[in-house]
Design an enzyme around this catalytic site. Structure first.
Site, PDB file in Angstrom:
ATOM      1  N   LYS A  43       0.973  -1.378  -0.098  1.00 16.58           N
ATOM      2  CA  LYS A  43      -0.047   0.061   0.115  1.00 16.58           C
ATOM      3  C   LYS A  43       0.957   1.359  -0.069  1.00 16.58           C
ATOM      4  O   LYS A  43       2.023   1.171   0.322  1.00 16.58           O
ATOM      5  CB  LYS A  43      -0.940   0.008   1.343  1.00 16.58           C
ATOM      6  N   TYR A  48      15.961  30.119   9.581  1.00 21.73           N
ATOM      7  CA  TYR A  48      14.747  30.800   9.855  1.00 21.73           C
ATOM      8  C   TYR A  48      14.741  30.949  11.692  1.00 21.73           C
ATOM      9  O   TYR A  48      14.753  30.039  12.243  1.00 21.73           O
ATOM     10  CB  TYR A  48      13.701  30.147   9.370  1.00 21.73           C
ATOM     11  N   ARG A  83     -10.422  -0.306  15.225  1.00 13.91           N
ATOM     12  CA  ARG A  83     -10.404   0.524  13.956  1.00 13.91           C
ATOM     13  C   ARG A  83     -11.158   0.199  12.972  1.00 13.91           C
ATOM     14  O   ARG A  83     -12.106   0.871  12.531  1.00 13.91           O
ATOM     15  CB  ARG A  83      -8.853   0.513  13.796  1.00 13.91           C
ATOM     16  N   MET A 129      12.241  24.680   3.855  1.00 10.24           N
ATOM     17  CA  MET A 129      11.542  23.762   2.612  1.00 10.24           C
ATOM     18  C   MET A 129      12.554  23.201   1.723  1.00 10.24           C
ATOM     19  O   MET A 129      12.310  21.970   1.512  1.00 10.24           O
ATOM     20  CB  MET A 129      10.789  24.727   1.664  1.00 10.24           C
TER      21      MET A 129
HETATM   22  C1  LIG Z   1      -0.348  -1.947   6.756  1.00  7.68           C
HETATM   23  C2  LIG Z   1      -1.075  -3.050   7.569  1.00  7.68           C
HETATM   24  C3  LIG Z   1      -0.196  -4.297   7.434  1.00  7.68           C
HETATM   25  C4  LIG Z   1       1.456  -4.316   7.368  1.00  7.68           C
HETATM   26  O1  LIG Z   1       1.918  -3.793   8.535  1.00  7.68           O
HETATM   27  P1  LIG Z   1       3.439  -3.752   8.600  1.00  7.68           P
HETATM   28  O2  LIG Z   1       3.625  -3.092  10.138  1.00  7.68           O
HETATM   29  O3  LIG Z   1       4.024  -2.592   7.954  1.00  7.68           O
HETATM   30  O4  LIG Z   1       3.940  -5.091   8.563  1.00  7.68           O
HETATM   31  C5  LIG Z   1      -0.989  -5.413   7.629  1.00  7.68           C
HETATM   32  N1  LIG Z   1      -2.192  -5.546   8.045  1.00  7.68           N
HETATM   33  C6  LIG Z   1      -2.790  -4.124   7.848  1.00  7.68           C
HETATM   34  C7  LIG Z   1      -4.419  -4.417   8.263  1.00  7.68           C
HETATM   35  C8  LIG Z   1      -2.214  -3.080   7.611  1.00  7.68           C
HETATM   36  O5  LIG Z   1      -3.154  -1.955   7.638  1.00  7.68           O
END
Ligand SMILES: *Cc1c(COP(=O)(O)O)cnc(C)c1O
Length: 377
Positions: free
Chosen positions: A36, A250, A132, A298
């Site tokens: 992802k 800055y 969640r 930046m």
């Molecule tokens: C992002 C995610 C993972 C991967 O987690 P890592 O800690 O990066 O290995 C696995 N399961 C779910 C549901 C996630 O959202």
């Protein structure tokens, strides 16, 4: 004179090696690659192709269906592509047309999938304490009797996998085992990278490994059992000196107590490097760690290089994370974690600077350059 860009160097061989290590730690379970967020900012095309071709990975997870469409184009028909966010009303065809398998994260989402795609494969995400996403036990039980749902896998997610001794891990394991027993025909998946290092007990049928693939330590403490895969460097653009009593950057937040040699480098918060590293972070340059002095701007960062015997020259490259400066250490100085530093930088990095970012993304495989077409997705 033209200055080179900051660069994110990505070792695809290290990513493949990490896939093997996390898989070997969990014999009997399939290792699915979580790619992802553009493979945590490292480029979903190159990363997924390397995993598919070099180590035979056939199961992938993305967050959005749109990411799945891109991945399907990259990998062709022979990979399982799963989508964490699941389907939404009016956006189910994208799953059907691209052979994407959704995680169903609520009773309503499961009902939508059952109504629109009866009999199609799906993953049921059950909540075991993270609150969640996922169905609670009662909703999972109600879904178990829905004949229109072809649940091929039951998954849940650990809240505290980065802390092996946290009792929440065992509690979630117990809850998961109990709820998953409602689905005797389905495979089971509980562990992400952290869970994949806890114990094979947590692996069930599939581990979903993300950050560990990219060489970031999934555990909060202890030596990193994985091979770092990403190195961020930026070139020195100006080497100069400040006198005692003068200040830098800055807000003039750092004032020099003695004459100090400085190097200004081409990296800033516009490239995804956190401003929180102001007066706290460091970079490895000329064989030593050189502190960031003053605020991160930046486009630019100023390093105190007075510890170096030979002052750096314009064009020398400072490493902000990589083999000489672990990303976990760099992230801590910014008040964050490796995940966020990597996705922040990588999200703005591109094979060719200008295309959404100024950080040049470069791939190697065991030190050898990777063909740009392979790397360019
Ligand atoms: C992002 C995610 C993972 C991967 O987690 P890592 O800690 O990066 O290995 C696995 N399961 C779910 C549901 C996630 O959202």
């Amino acid at each position: 004179m033209r200055f080179q860009n900051a660069a994110l160097d990505i070792d695809l061989a290290a990513i493949c090696e990490n896939y093997r290590r996390l898989g070997a730690a969990n014999p009997g379970a399939e290792a699915a690659a979580v790619v992802k967020c553009d493979a945590y900012g490292l480029g979903v095309g190159a990363v997924s192709t390397a995993l598919f071709q070099a180590v035979g990975c056939r199961a992938f997870f993305v967050a959005y269906a749109e990411e799945g469409v891109i991945l399907r184009r990259v990998l062709g028909p022979d990979a399982a592509i799963n989508v964490f966010n699941g389907p939404f009303a009016g956006a189910v065809e994208i799953f059907r047309d691209n052979n994407l398998t959704p995680a169903l994260n609520s009773f309503e989402q499961a009902a939508l999938w059952a109504a629109e795609m009866p009999g199609a494969d799906c993953i049921l995400h059950v909540d075991t304490g993270m609150h969640r996403l996922g169905l609670d036990e009662a909703d999972a039980a109600r879904s178990a009797s829905n004949r229109a749902l072809n649940i091929t896998m039951v998954m849940s997610h650990l809240a505290c996998a980065s802390e092996p001794s946290n009792p929440m891990n065992e509690a979630q394991h117990r809850a998961f085992s109990r709820i998953a027993a409602l689905f005797p025909g389905a495979r089971k998946s509980l562990a992400s990278s952290g869970g994949a290092l806890l114990s094979p007990d947590f692996a069930f049928d599939q581990v979903r490994i993300g950050v560990g693939l990219y060489g970031v330590n999934p555990l909060d403490a202890g030596a990193n059992p994985l091979r770092p895969a990403a190195t961020l460097t930026a070139p020195v653009v100006n080497a100069h000196e400040a006198k005692a009593g003068q200040s830098v950057g800055y807000g003039a937040t750092h004032r020099f107590s003695r004459d100090t040699r400085l190097a200004t480098v081409l990296l800033g918060y516009g490239d995804g490097y956190p401003r929180a590293a102001s007066n706290r972070g460091a970079a490895f340059l000329g064989g030593a760690l050189c502190p960031i002095v003053g605020r991160v701007s930046m486009d630019l960062i100023v390093l105190d290089v007075s510890a170096l015997e030979t002052p750096p020259a314009v064009g020398d490259r400072a490493e902000f994370f990589g083999p000489n400066l672990p990303i976990e250490t760099a992230a801590e100085a910014c008040g964050t974690i490796g995940y966020e530093l990597l996705t922040g930088i990588g999200g703005l990095a591109r094979p060719r600077p200008g295309l959404g970012g100024r950080v040049l993304r470069r791939y190697v495989f065991d030190g050898a350059p990777v063909h740009p077409e392979f790397a360019g997705a």
